[in-house]
Motif scaffolding. Structure first.
Motif: not given
Ligand code: TYD
Length: 203
Positions: A7-13, A97-98, A139-143, A158-162
């Motif tokens: 599986t591949f996981e990670g924040i959007d972007g 979960v995340a 880093d969510p700012e980068v994604s 959103t930045l806060e959520n990610l």
């Protein structure tokens, strides 16, 4: 017959969709049978999930929709593995979960680690454990900067959520031996090469 579940996981972007496709192709080039899949699925259950996150909805309703989609998806994954396939899923159980622990915390208050634990428990009957999970950490700012050219932002982006989602992913990874953390801020070539190396070591 080689089978397995990655599986591949990670924040959007984070780039996991592109990397998982490239890795699937490389495994196929090695003569292996590969099934690439994605969550939310491209079935009517996945449609229901996607509809839920374009609306304001009870967070539990939303979480159970993700789980409903996953239960049927897990049956499909097992069947493909029984037939000698390596199944690669772009998102799976750790996404719920995340992300849902972050959302519950923001909408309902309460402790994120407690939600995280509860979501892991409630997921147990509808999941199988992957042989390997690649967490594309960034880093969510980068994604978010990567995503900004893509048009309309989704509810979770959103930045806060990610930031919270990333924190949850790192907590989960710390406690699971089958997790590998990849620095997803590197170039696509570097990231793909690193993932390929890990897959060759682990499988
Ligand atoms: P995404 O990977 O962007 O899929 P698509 O391209 O079909 O929109 O996933 C959609 C969003 O749903 C993403 O922000 C992550 C979120 N998500 C959850 O909150 N929980 C889950 O269990 C899954 C699978 C996704």
């Amino acid at each position: 017959m080689v089978s397995g579940f990655i599986t591949f996981e990670g924040i959007d972007g984070c780039g996991k969709s592109t990397v998982s496709r490239l890795i699937g192709q490389q495994l196929q080039n090695e003569g292996l049978h590969v099934q690439l899949t994605i969550e939310p699925t491209r079935t009517w259950l996945g449609e229901a999930v996607r509809r839920s996150y374009t609306e304001e909805i009870n967070p539990y309703t939303e979480a159970f929709l993700f789980l409903a989609d996953r239960a049927t998806h897990t049956d499909w994954i097992k069947e493909k593995m029984d037939h000698g396939n390596i199944v690669i899923s772009d998102r799976y159980s750790d996404s719920t979960v995340a992300y849902q622990a972050a959302l519950f915390h923001q909408k309902l208050g309460g402790s994120m680690p407690e939600y995280l634990k509860w979501l892991q428990e409630v997921s147990q009957p509808v999941i199988i454990k992957p042989n390997l999970t690649l967490l594309m950490d960034i880093d969510p700012e980068v994604s978010l900067a990567r995503l900004s050219g893509r048009g309309k932002m989704e509810k979770f982006e959103t930045l806060e959520n990610l930031k919270l989602v990333r924190k949850n992913y790192l907590t989960i990874a710390k406690n699971s031996a089958h997790f590998k953390i990849i620095d997803a801020s590197k170039s696509l070539e570097e990231v793909t090469e690193e993932v390929w190396k890990i897959i060759n070591q682990e499988l």
